[in-house]
Design an enzyme around this catalytic site. Structure first.
Site, PDB file in Angstrom:
ATOM      1  N   HIS A  51      95.824  78.368  28.620  1.00  0.00           N
ATOM      2  CA  HIS A  51      94.488  78.037  29.129  1.00  0.00           C
ATOM      3  C   HIS A  51      93.441  79.057  28.681  1.00  0.00           C
ATOM      4  CE1 HIS A  51      95.336  80.528  32.877  1.00  0.00           C
ATOM      5  NE2 HIS A  51      94.046  80.730  32.806  1.00  0.00           N
ATOM      6  N   ASP A  85     102.570  78.305  30.150  1.00  0.00           N
ATOM      7  CA  ASP A  85     101.152  78.578  29.894  1.00  0.00           C
ATOM      8  C   ASP A  85     100.967  79.765  28.931  1.00  0.00           C
ATOM      9  OD1 ASP A  85      98.410  78.744  30.010  1.00  0.00           O
ATOM     10  OD2 ASP A  85      98.286  78.675  32.195  1.00  0.00           O
ATOM     11  N   SER A 144      94.713  86.371  34.072  1.00  0.00           N
ATOM     12  CA  SER A 144      95.427  85.391  33.274  1.00  0.00           C
ATOM     13  C   SER A 144      95.746  85.989  31.925  1.00  0.00           C
ATOM     14  CB  SER A 144      94.586  84.134  33.083  1.00  0.00           C
ATOM     15  OG  SER A 144      94.771  83.296  34.175  1.00  0.00           O
TER      16      SER A 144
END
Ligand code: ARG
Ligand code: GLU
Length: 680
Positions: free
Chosen positions: A83, A205, A616
């Site tokens: 992402h 991810d 992240s």
């Protein structure tokens, strides 16, 4: 006062940690070392951060200014989230080579894809400059002086503890960052919005990039002459796995927390801001969701927009729930009552809570209106389209390129936007404070007989509803476009707002002495500066948690769980055929493990590290500083940790590095990438 503050900090260093709460400045990590080693960290302060020798900090990168990444080979290979790389992956995708859907694996260096505008920064050093600023140096001077030290150096000065301390962060920025690999979205985004912020989780991810440098290993603009960057340090990858209770450390760039705000500010978040934003986003998501169901083209066009809107929407719901559950307001009120009693006879501090309260009372409405505008009128895309196209025609404005305009319209549907505009104009009216509704907007809408008929007119008459419609229009025509009329009415009211209500200057100025006072009042507390997109360490352990009475969630998931969710009829759970085949053949190669009594592949892990947005892509490291996972999320019930951390429930979510390697190898067929890593 400065000396007193230092004494307070010195005292703090001797205290054991209360929980796994905290995002620590790496240059001051020695204050946590005793506790970290107690919990299983095997290395030293110098291994985490050093200005004299290569240390872990040299392998952590600020990825594009919004995520974290880490260097995992001698040749500048960077791992981050799918992402986080999403825009880059999307920008290289087209119908003939749809990398989002099918994944992308560069077979050699020539196939690695450059990304205009994407950069990474590596921290050179951080340094407290409070005294130098107090002695009269300006921020600009300090920055100008620091960036001279090396090629493409960038510096920022960031406040800690609401400005009680100022730190200079010096980075080296690399502007040639190329896409190396990405799994299909059905792995990298597996579970989609359905599973977002949720445990158990099965998302792969991750994506891979490479930093390129010039012949001297220095930053350079993109050039075919550039070569892979040789980092001072890269992370060793551990394939031995990690068990419940094992030490974990996260090294990355958390974006924004507000741990020290008073009960007034929590009330604002919990009772005003979050509920308003959640409700308004629910309406927008419903409109987009319906349009997506009705039209597959819209489903794709609005996929990223939907995901973005839904991400914070779900997070805020968890935050409100968590603050309620924790009774944060009541706890803060009790804490403030004790502070008040303590401060009563201290002239310097006695007034602070009253001053803060008054500052909130006089500022909250203004901030609320800014937030409301951003969530409503600020989201209308029509005027953005018109504005871009006007700017592109103005010769002095070289910011907007035709390609950008095309990209905008590729993902734009005027019918959906029109419905959204009706909803947000009504939402704005509904939530607008008495007397704050802009008179010009009122006149405009009334002139057309109400919101619906105004919006009818707007979308009928504006040239910005499609790329084709406005092709012939000139500057003058754009200037008189109805979408610009709307823009000009609201634009003066819109401004960049401080990231939290408490950062509005009128409030923040009281937080400076308040924080200083708190450190004297509560010396037992383990103070750490709020997240502000600067490099931090948080540490904890792999841990499950009690989800509900009698329901314990273990901190691992496996490939078998992916297969159990697999369903070709549900978009979010439709895995690639290749993964089904690998599973059917049990072709796990060296990535097979025995877990929960079966032979499988590990997928995600859960841990107690204090993280937030920006973390992240952060490396999850074991006690030896080896890479065991890649952080990408938290559970939504723990998102109140941005304000109040609860060790029993707050958990971060990461991909097990062995799943990353398995996907690279078995799905990507790109084991040559694994060969350049250092595996242990
Ligand atoms: N919740 C994660 C974060 O806060 C992941 C977001 C991207 N994934 C998604 N399904 N929208 O950013
Ligand atoms: N997914 C978040 C990010 O993009 C991290 C999740 C969190 O808020 O902890 O940074």
């Amino acid at each position: 006062m400065k000396r007193l503050l230092l004494t307070v900090f010195a005292t703090l260093m001797l205290l054991p940690a209360v929980a796994d709460e905290g995002m620590w400045l790496p240059s001051l990590i020695s204050s946590r070392m005793k506790d970290m080693r107690l919990k299983g960290f095997k290395l030293t302060t110098e291994d985490i951060y050093s200005i004299n020798k290569a240390s872990m900090k040299d392998a952590v990168v600020l990825f594009g200014g919004f995520c974290t990444g880490e260097i995992i080979s001698e040749e500048g290979l960077v791992l981050t989230n799918h992402h986080c790389g999403y825009d880059a992956i999307q920008s290289h995708s087209a119908v003939e080579h749809d990398y989002l859907t099918n994944g992308f694996w560069a077979r050699n260096r020539q196939e690695e894809l450059p990304n205009e505008g994407l950069w990474v920064r590596i921290l050179v050093r951080m340094e407290e400059v409070t005294d130098r600023l107090a002695a009269g140096a300006t921020r600009e001077e300090l920055i100008a002086e620091a960036v001279k030290e090396g090629k493409n150096y960038r510096a920022t000065i960031e406040q800690m503890y609401y400005g009680n301390q100022q730190f200079l962060f010096l980075y080296q920025q690399f502007d040639d960052v190329r896409l190396v690999g990405a799994p299909p979205s059905s792995i990298g985004k597996f579970g989609g919005d359905t599973d977002n912020w949720i445990w158990p989780r099965h998302t792969g991810d991750f994506s891979l990039f490479r930093i390129y440098a010039d012949q001297n290993n220095e930053p350079a603009a993109y050039s075919t002459e550039n070569v892979p960057y040789r980092p001072k340090r890269h992370f060793t990858v551990s394939t031995r796995g990690i068990d419940e209770g094992d030490f974990t450390m996260i090294y990355g760039f958390p974006g924004n927390t507000q741990q020290y705000i008073t009960s007034d500010a929590v009330k604002y978040v919990q009772h005003r801001s979050d509920p308003m934003k959640i409700d308004l986003r629910t309406r927008r998501l419903e409109i987009i969701g319906k349009a997506q169901e009705a039209d597959p083209k819209v489903r794709i066009q609005y996929a990223a927009k939907h995901a973005n809107i839904a991400n914070a929407w779900k997070k805020w719901q968890g935050e409100v729930m968590g603050l309620e559950r924790l009774k944060t307001i009541e706890k803060k009120e009790a804490y403030e009552a004790r502070f008040r009693a303590w401060a009563a006879d201290k002239a310097e501090y006695a007034h602070l809570l009253d001053s803060l309260e008054a500052a909130y009372a006089s500022t909250a409405d203004w901030y609320y209106m800014q937030e409301l505008r951003n969530e409503t009128i600020g989201t209308i895309e029509l005027w953005k389209g018109a504005f871009m196209r006007l700017s592109a025609l103005q010769s002095d404005n070289k910011q907007i390129t035709p390609a950008q305009i095309e990209t905008f319209y590729k993902d734009y549907d005027a019918e959906v936007d029109k419905q959204l505009t009706v909803a947000v104009l009504k939402g704005f009216e509904e939530y607008c404070l008495e007397g704050a509704y802009p008179a010009k907007l009122k006149t405009l809408i009334e002139k057309h007989g109400g919101v619906e008929s105004y919006v009818e007119y707007l979308y009928r008459e504006s040239r910005a509803t499609s790329l084709e419609k406005g092709l012939e229009a000139n500057e003058e025509q754009w200037k008189s476009d109805p979408a610009l009329e709307l823009y000009l009415i609201i634009q003066p009211e819109m401004c960049r707002i401080p990231r939290n209500l408490s950062n509005v200057e009128a409030i923040e100025k009281w937080f400076r002495p308040y924080l200083k006072a708190l450190m004297e009042f509560d010396p037992q507390r383990a103070f750490f500066p709020d997240a502000n997109m600067t490099l931090r360490v948080s540490y904890g352990a792999v841990a499950g948690y009690e989800y509900a009475d009698g329901e314990y969630h273990i901190p691992h998931t496996t490939l078998d769980g992916i297969i159990a969710k697999d369903n070709p009829a549900i978009y979010d759970y439709d895995i690639p055929q290749s993964l089904r085949e690998v599973y059917a053949a049990k072709d796990y190669g060296r990535w097979a493990v025995e877990m929960e009594g079966k032979r499988t592949v590990p997928v995600c892990i859960l841990a107690t590290n204090h993280t937030t947005g920006g973390n992240s892509g952060s490396p999850i490291l074991n006690g030896r500083g080896e890479l065991v996972g890649l952080n990408f999320d938290r559970t939504w019930r723990s998102t109140m940790s941005d304000i109040a951390f609860d060790p029993t429930i707050c958990r971060n979510i990461g991909v097990d590095i062995r799943y990353v390697l398995f996907v690279i190898d078995k799905i990507g067929g790109a084991s040559y990438l694994i060969d350049e890593m250092t595996l242990k």
